[in-house]
Design a protein around this motif. Structure first.
Motif, PDB file in Angstrom:
ATOM      1  N   GLU A   8       0.840  -1.193   0.000  1.00  0.00           N
ATOM      2  CA  GLU A   8       0.000   0.000   0.000  1.00  0.00           C
ATOM      3  C   GLU A   8       0.877   1.245   0.000  1.00  0.00           C
ATOM      4  OE1 GLU A   8      -3.627   0.437   2.151  1.00  0.00           O
ATOM      5  OE2 GLU A   8      -3.806  -1.740   2.378  1.00  0.00           O
ATOM      6  N   ALA A   9       0.407   2.255  -0.696  1.00  0.00           N
ATOM      7  CA  ALA A   9       1.144   3.516  -0.795  1.00  0.00           C
ATOM      8  C   ALA A   9       1.047   4.298   0.508  1.00  0.00           C
ATOM      9  CB  ALA A   9       0.590   4.357  -1.936  1.00  0.00           C
ATOM     10  N   VAL A  10       2.069   5.098   0.747  1.00  0.00           N
ATOM     11  CA  VAL A  10       2.073   6.082   1.833  1.00  0.00           C
ATOM     12  C   VAL A  10       2.247   7.454   1.184  1.00  0.00           C
ATOM     13  CG1 VAL A  10       2.936   4.467   3.579  1.00  0.00           C
ATOM     14  CG2 VAL A  10       4.562   5.803   2.224  1.00  0.00           C
ATOM     15  N   GLU A  11       1.976   8.492   1.942  1.00  0.00           N
ATOM     16  CA  GLU A  11       1.964   9.843   1.377  1.00  0.00           C
ATOM     17  C   GLU A  11       3.256  10.200   0.642  1.00  0.00           C
ATOM     18  OE1 GLU A  11       1.129  14.426   2.754  1.00  0.00           O
ATOM     19  OE2 GLU A  11       0.337  12.794   3.980  1.00  0.00           O
ATOM     20  N   THR A  12       4.392   9.712   1.121  1.00  0.00           N
ATOM     21  CA  THR A  12       5.658  10.052   0.470  1.00  0.00           C
ATOM     22  C   THR A  12       5.808   9.385  -0.905  1.00  0.00           C
ATOM     23  OG1 THR A  12       6.763   8.272   1.679  1.00  0.00           O
ATOM     24  CG2 THR A  12       6.881  10.500   2.633  1.00  0.00           C
ATOM     25  N   ASP A  13       4.886   8.480  -1.272  1.00  0.00           N
ATOM     26  CA  ASP A  13       4.905   7.852  -2.602  1.00  0.00           C
ATOM     27  C   ASP A  13       4.226   8.715  -3.661  1.00  0.00           C
ATOM     28  OD1 ASP A  13       6.190   5.359  -1.915  1.00  0.00           O
ATOM     29  OD2 ASP A  13       4.309   4.761  -0.937  1.00  0.00           O
ATOM     30  N   ALA A  14       3.584   9.809  -3.266  1.00  0.00           N
ATOM     31  CA  ALA A  14       2.793  10.613  -4.201  1.00  0.00           C
ATOM     32  C   ALA A  14       3.609  11.102  -5.397  1.00  0.00           C
ATOM     33  CB  ALA A  14       2.151  11.791  -3.478  1.00  0.00           C
ATOM     34  N   ALA A  15       4.832  11.541  -5.185  1.00  0.00           N
ATOM     35  CA  ALA A  15       5.647  12.049  -6.295  1.00  0.00           C
ATOM     36  C   ALA A  15       5.941  10.945  -7.312  1.00  0.00           C
ATOM     37  CB  ALA A  15       6.953  12.643  -5.762  1.00  0.00           C
ATOM     38  N   GLU A  16       6.234   9.756  -6.832  1.00  0.00           N
ATOM     39  CA  GLU A  16       6.542   8.641  -7.739  1.00  0.00           C
ATOM     40  C   GLU A  16       5.291   8.197  -8.494  1.00  0.00           C
ATOM     41  OE1 GLU A  16       9.274   5.993  -9.571  1.00  0.00           O
ATOM     42  OE2 GLU A  16       9.357   7.975  -8.663  1.00  0.00           O
ATOM     43  N   ILE A  17       4.143   8.209  -7.839  1.00  0.00           N
ATOM     44  CA  ILE A  17       2.888   7.868  -8.516  1.00  0.00           C
ATOM     45  C   ILE A  17       2.610   8.890  -9.614  1.00  0.00           C
ATOM     46  CG2 ILE A  17       0.381   7.687  -8.214  1.00  0.00           C
ATOM     47  CD1 ILE A  17       1.018   6.585  -5.355  1.00  0.00           C
ATOM     48  N   ALA A  18       2.791  10.171  -9.316  1.00  0.00           N
ATOM     49  CA  ALA A  18       2.585  11.225 -10.318  1.00  0.00           C
ATOM     50  C   ALA A  18       3.543  11.041 -11.493  1.00  0.00           C
ATOM     51  CB  ALA A  18       2.770  12.601  -9.680  1.00  0.00           C
ATOM     52  N   THR A  46      -0.702  17.753  -9.352  1.00  0.00           N
ATOM     53  CA  THR A  46      -0.846  16.321  -9.591  1.00  0.00           C
ATOM     54  C   THR A  46      -0.327  15.532  -8.396  1.00  0.00           C
ATOM     55  OG1 THR A  46      -0.638  16.654 -11.976  1.00  0.00           O
ATOM     56  CG2 THR A  46      -0.251  14.425 -11.154  1.00  0.00           C
ATOM     57  N   GLU A  47       0.840  15.888  -7.916  1.00  0.00           N
ATOM     58  CA  GLU A  47       1.404  15.215  -6.747  1.00  0.00           C
ATOM     59  C   GLU A  47       0.513  15.413  -5.526  1.00  0.00           C
ATOM     60  OE1 GLU A  47       5.407  15.428  -4.031  1.00  0.00           O
ATOM     61  OE2 GLU A  47       5.613  15.828  -6.181  1.00  0.00           O
ATOM     62  N   ALA A  48      -0.012  16.614  -5.342  1.00  0.00           N
ATOM     63  CA  ALA A  48      -0.892  16.893  -4.204  1.00  0.00           C
ATOM     64  C   ALA A  48      -2.174  16.064  -4.291  1.00  0.00           C
ATOM     65  CB  ALA A  48      -1.225  18.381  -4.142  1.00  0.00           C
TER      66      ALA A  48
END
Length: 186
Positions: A8-18, A46-48
């Motif tokens: 499962e993703a955590v908030e710090t993964d947002a940049a990589e997902i974007a 997008t990252e946000a």
């Protein structure tokens, strides 16, 4: 050989997902989505938005990982009313037990390694934990790879179609549905 997992993703993964979304959409949807829509993926918004999606209660963002690299992601949660309703707005009897695969993307350079299958299986298991009996997703009618992937998992079009305005044209999507007891379809 590298270890492959889904977590499962955590908030710090947002940049990589974007980043994965940008790369994948530019490869898969060039000519389908407007240049403006693709350019908007470069914004900090997008990252946000991905950080918000990760934190959203009820939905889960799953990540496919190979070695130390995040290579794909899948967003799943309860299906919103608009997604599960028929063309006339009527809800099926199982609307409250229907899950939505909102997005499933694997970065093209990591394709054909089973990451999509592992992501779908993990998302389906998570939806079952939330009480869902079946799943739905939307796929562009012209996206043969995505349609084929879901068909191999036993998901098929249910006759519902929606048309989205891409800014430079229209994109027709088919709603696919299937069971959440998904065999690994590598």
């Amino acid at each position: 050989m590298s270890t492959v997992t889904v977590r499962e993703a955590v908030e710090t993964d947002a940049a990589e997902i974007a980043r994965i979304q940008r790369v994948t959409w530019r490869t898969a949807y060039q000519g389908v989505l407007s240049e403006q829509a693709l350019a908007e993926l470069d914004s900090a918004d997008t990252e946000a938005r991905w950080a918000e999606a990760i934190a959203h209660p009820g939905s889960r963002v799953h990540l496919a990982v190979e070695g130390s690299f995040v290579v794909g992601f899948c967003v799943a949660g309860p299906a919103p009313r608009d997604d599960v309703a028929d063309a006339h707005g009527a809800l099926p009897a199982d609307a409250g037990r229907t899950g939505l695969i909102g997005t499933l993307l694997v970065e093209p350079r990591w394709a054909r390694r089973g990451h999509g299958a592992r992501l779908l299986a993990a998302a389906a298991a998570g939806l079952r934990e939330l009480g869902a009996d079946r799943g739905i997703t939307w796929a562009a009618e012209t996206d043969a790879a995505t349609l084929s992937f879901f068909r191999r998992a036993g998901w098929h079009p249910d006759g519902t179609v929606r048309t989205l305005d891409t800014g430079e044209g229209r994109l027709r999507e088919l709603r696919l549905t299937g069971a959440l007891e998904i065999p690994l379809v590598e």
